[in-house]
Structures are given as structure tokens and as C-alpha cells.
Design an enzyme around this catalytic site. Structure first.
Site, PDB file in Angstrom:
ATOM      1  N   HIS A  73      48.838  12.897   6.503  1.00 59.62           N
ATOM      2  CA  HIS A  73      48.452  12.510   7.441  1.00 59.62           C
ATOM      3  C   HIS A  73      46.451  12.225   6.985  1.00 59.62           C
ATOM      4  CE1 HIS A  73      49.451  12.387  12.863  1.00 59.62           C
ATOM      5  NE2 HIS A  73      49.908  12.551  11.462  1.00 59.62           N
ATOM      6  N   TYR A 202      41.004  14.590  19.092  1.00 60.86           N
ATOM      7  CA  TYR A 202      40.489  15.283  19.021  1.00 60.86           C
ATOM      8  C   TYR A 202      38.990  15.209  20.579  1.00 60.86           C
ATOM      9  CZ  TYR A 202      42.278  18.594  15.029  1.00 60.86           C
ATOM     10  OH  TYR A 202      43.077  19.793  15.063  1.00 60.86           O
ATOM     11  N   PRO A 294      42.691  28.206  17.253  1.00 61.42           N
ATOM     12  CA  PRO A 294      43.234  27.075  16.831  1.00 61.42           C
ATOM     13  C   PRO A 294      42.722  25.512  16.603  1.00 61.42           C
ATOM     14  CG  PRO A 294      43.600  26.984  18.936  1.00 61.42           C
ATOM     15  CD  PRO A 294      43.174  28.217  18.691  1.00 61.42           C
ATOM     16  N   LYS A 298      43.678  26.745  11.399  1.00 60.81           N
ATOM     17  CA  LYS A 298      43.410  26.975  10.081  1.00 60.81           C
ATOM     18  C   LYS A 298      44.252  28.987   9.632  1.00 60.81           C
ATOM     19  CE  LYS A 298      40.397  24.661   7.832  1.00 60.81           C
ATOM     20  NZ  LYS A 298      40.930  23.869   7.370  1.00 60.81           N
ATOM     21  N   TYR A 386      38.996  20.887   6.295  1.00 56.98           N
ATOM     22  CA  TYR A 386      40.347  20.426   7.138  1.00 56.98           C
ATOM     23  C   TYR A 386      40.829  19.961   6.253  1.00 56.98           C
ATOM     24  CZ  TYR A 386      42.477  18.574  11.235  1.00 56.98           C
ATOM     25  OH  TYR A 386      43.572  18.831  12.247  1.00 56.98           O
TER      26      TYR A 386
END
Length: 392
Positions: A73, A202, A294, A298, A386
Site C-alpha cells: 500500500h 480510517y 491498534p 504499531k 505510519y
């Protein structure tokens, strides 16, 4: 009494990867696991692999299936105000993430252990750690047949998760706990249906957070924010799909594909760190030492980072009698742990609906989301965290 250089408690990603890294340096280890192999290989956990995690697995020759079946991704969507705002990970950082289930990494690691004949004992019980403040710690346990065993070690690695015995084996006056629980939980489902979007979504919605993710081109992973006291029995498949449809809806065309649910469960949200991550010859790694909500993806990646640092420290200690890296292990890891704790808290507080928040707090959330989506500097900071910071 059996003898090994490193006794590893826990056959999750942390314990298995540490065992493999030590083997590569010529250091023998034994992994002890309370569950059976089938359970370990099937338990559904994280699915996002950071760039450093993927690179390490490739360097070790363990990424064949990941590269063939994992889903690279190069960005993800922040969805709010009914609109998608893409965070272009690769464009902003030159790096990407790979969606590949934690259980698949465990399968790959166990297959690698089988190929090299590395010892992993499943279904052990009554595990106890002794002599941790000496240079010859011991692990007492019962094997799968109920026979009492003892393993004499130079070092013990506690990789047995949040509920394991390793962290409680440290005297309470020798550890400090930092703990925060959140007033909500995640309801997660696996559905047999192709993902509805090519990247993760998200979502911040007035009804609560939602996440659209995936595991394979045929399996979708989805999450809903729910109250911390919710029971999974109260959430029928129809209710879950209805809520997902509401929260993931956009002003543009978007079709959430539905399908049969393969698994569902509710996970509480918390942040947790214990300091230090070492006591004598016991070294904690992964969830035994820290938990992150979550939202930032991580947890597994922190475990990988811990054991990468630990393997080098133990190589110096056990092969070259140099203790500097072992003595600094906790401080080295905690710097990265606290950065991940902050990022995970930031993502959680920005995206979730706090039931205690007033309208002022809700407006602050939207302000942060809008700034992150419109500022190259803010988006780059999010993307850099990220995709994963260096291991050290």
C-alpha cells in the site's frame, strides 16, 4: 536439566523472530509456548507491516510468501466530512507498508524453524522463571505430557504477551507501570468479500470510528468503535453491516461490499508501558512490555523492532562478552516505544468519538483532521510515523 543459551517464553512474532535471528548468529535458543501450534498459527491479529519490518524479513530470506501474497500500500484515506482525503505514504516518505496478517508471519517463521530444526515446544504449562538476577537463570515448566522440566539458560527473553508470566516475574518494586484505558473498544470482523477500496480507510464519523482494511483480495477486515462494555452477542451480522454502511458512507459513490462473516470479536483499547524492559538476565519484548491502541498499526511492528535490538545486544553479550548493548537495551527500545505510543494515542484521539467530549472537543478533532489533510507538513509527519521509524 536441559541447557540452552537463550530461553524464549512465547511463540508469537517476537519470540519466533528472536529465535531465528539468534540462530543466524550461531546462538542456540529454545522457544516455549503455552498454546498448541494450530492456535498460534490461526489467531487473528495485526495486518499492517511497516517498511522496516518488511525489509528485515526480506534480509532474513523470510519474505517469499509475503512478497507473493502481501498487499503493498502506498497510501491510505482519512474519511471525514463525508469525503476521502488521501495520505500519500510513498510520495511523502519514499516508503510503503504491506498488508499481511500477523498469523501469516507466524506460519512463515514456524516453517523456517521446521526447516532448520530449531526447537519450539508447544502446550507447556506451569512456567516459572528463577534466578533472573543471576548469570544462570532457569525456566521451570511442564511439557505437553505433564512432565516437569527445567531449562538452564544464560538469558531469558519474555515474549509471552500482555497476560504472560514474564513481566510479573520482575519484582514489583523494580518496575514502573504507565497505563491508560480508553472509554471505547473495537469490534472487528473478518468477512469473505473483496475489499471495497484499494487502500485502508480510517473514518471519523459522528456515530464513531470505523476502519476498512483487508487481508487478501478475497477477505476484508473491518472495525467499528463500540462502547467498552459492549458484548459481541448483542451484535448480529446485520447490525454490524448496517452500522458499517452508515459510518463509511460518502458524498461520492462508494459501495461497501458485504459477505459472510468468518470471525468477529471485541478488543478493549489501552496504552501500556512498563519500565525498564530488562531485569537482570530477563529481557522483555513486544506486548509483554508495552501495548498500543491498534489505530496506529504499531503493535506487531514494535515487537519486531524490540527483538531486532535485542538480538544484537545478546550477540554482543553471549559471543563477545560485551554488555554495553544489553545494558542499554531498555533505553534504546523505549525511545521508539514512546514515539509509537504517542502516535497511536494521536491517531486514536483524532479519529474516535470520546463519549465524554463536549462540542468544543469535537470541533478540535475536526480541526486537526482538516489540517492533517490539507498541510503537506502535517501529512508527512503522519506518513513518516505510519510507515515506520528506524529500529534504532
Amino acid at each position: 536439566m536441559a541447557r540452552t543459551r537463550v530461553g524464549i517464553v512465547g511463540a508469537g512474532p517476537a519470540g519466533l523472530l528472536l529465535s531465528y535471528l539468534l540462530h543466524a548468529e550461531g546462538i542456540d535458543a529454545v522457544v516455549l509456548e503455552a498454546r498448541d501450534r494450530e492456535y498460534v498459527e490461526q489467531r487473528v491479529r495485526a495486518g499492517v507491516c511497516e517498511h522496516p519490518t518488511v525489509e528485515l524479513l526480506r534480509d532474513l530470506g523470510l519474505a517469499g510468501r509475503l512478497d507473493a501474497e502481501g498487499l503493498p500500500h502506498h497510501g491510505f484515506s482519512l474519511r471525514f466530512d463525508g469525503t476521502d482525503h488521501r495520505i500519500a505514504l510513498t510520495e511523502l516518505t519514499g516508503k510503503s507498508i504491506t498488508v499481511y496478517g500477523q498469523q501469516e508471519i507466524v506460519k512463515d517463521l514456524l516453517a523456517a524453524h521446521d526447516a532448520k530444526g530449531l526447537p519450539v515446544e508447544f502446550e507447556v504449562s506451569d512456567v516459572e522463571l528463577h534466578g533472573l538476577d543471576t548469570d544462570r537463570p532457569r525456566i521451570g515448566y511442564r511439557d505437553r505430557d505433564g512432565v516437569a522440566r527445567e531449562l538452564d539458560c544464560d538469558v531469558v527473553a519474555g515474549c509471552d504477551g500482555f497476560h504472560g508470566i514474564s513481566r510479573p516475574s520482575i519484582p514489583i518494586d523494580r518496575r514502573t507501570i504507565f497505563d491508560r484505558s480508553y472509554p471505547f473498544a473495537w469490534l472487528g470482523v473478518l468477512a469473505r468479500t473483496p475489499p471495497s477500496h484499494e487502500e485502508l480507510i480510517y473514518t471519523h464519523h459522528e456515530r464513531g470510528f470505523a476502519l476498512h482494511s483487508m487481508r487478501t483480495p478475497e477477505i476484508t477486515r473491518l472495525y467499528l468503535q463500540v462502547a467498552g462494555n459492549e458484548r459481541i452477542e448483542d451484535w448480529s451480522d446485520d447490525r454490524i453491516w448496517t452500522e458499517l454502511q452508515l459510518r463509511l458512507a460518502t458524498d461520492a459513490e462508494f459501495e461497501l461490499r458485504e459477505g459472510p462473516m468468518l470471525d468477529k470479536g471485541i478488543t478493549p483499547m489501552r496504552s501500556f508501558v512498563t519500565e525498564p524492559m530488562r531485569y537482570g538476565r530477563l529481557f522483555l519484548a513486544g506486548d509483554a512490555a508495552h501495548i498500543v491502541p491498534p489505530t496506529g498499526a504499531k503493535g506487531m511492528n514494535l515487537a519486531v523492532a524490540d527483538v531486532r535490538v535485542l538480538s544484537r545486544a545478546l550477540t554482543e553479550l553471549l559471543l563477545h562478552n560485551r554488555s554495553e548493548l544489553a545494558e542499554s537495551y531498555s533505553d534504546t527500545c523505549l525511545r521508539r516505544v514512546w514515539r509509537a505510543e504517542h502516535f497511536s494515542w494521536y491517531m486514536t484521539s483524532m479519529l474516535h468519538v470520546d463519549p465524554a467530549a463536549d462540542e468544543f472537543g469535537r470541533r478540535l478533532q475536526l480541526s486537526q483532521l482538516r489540517y492533517t489533510a490539507s498541510s503537506a507538513a502535517a501529512a508527512t509527519s503522519l506518513a513518516e510515523n505510519y510507515v515506520g521509524l528506524p529500529f534504532t
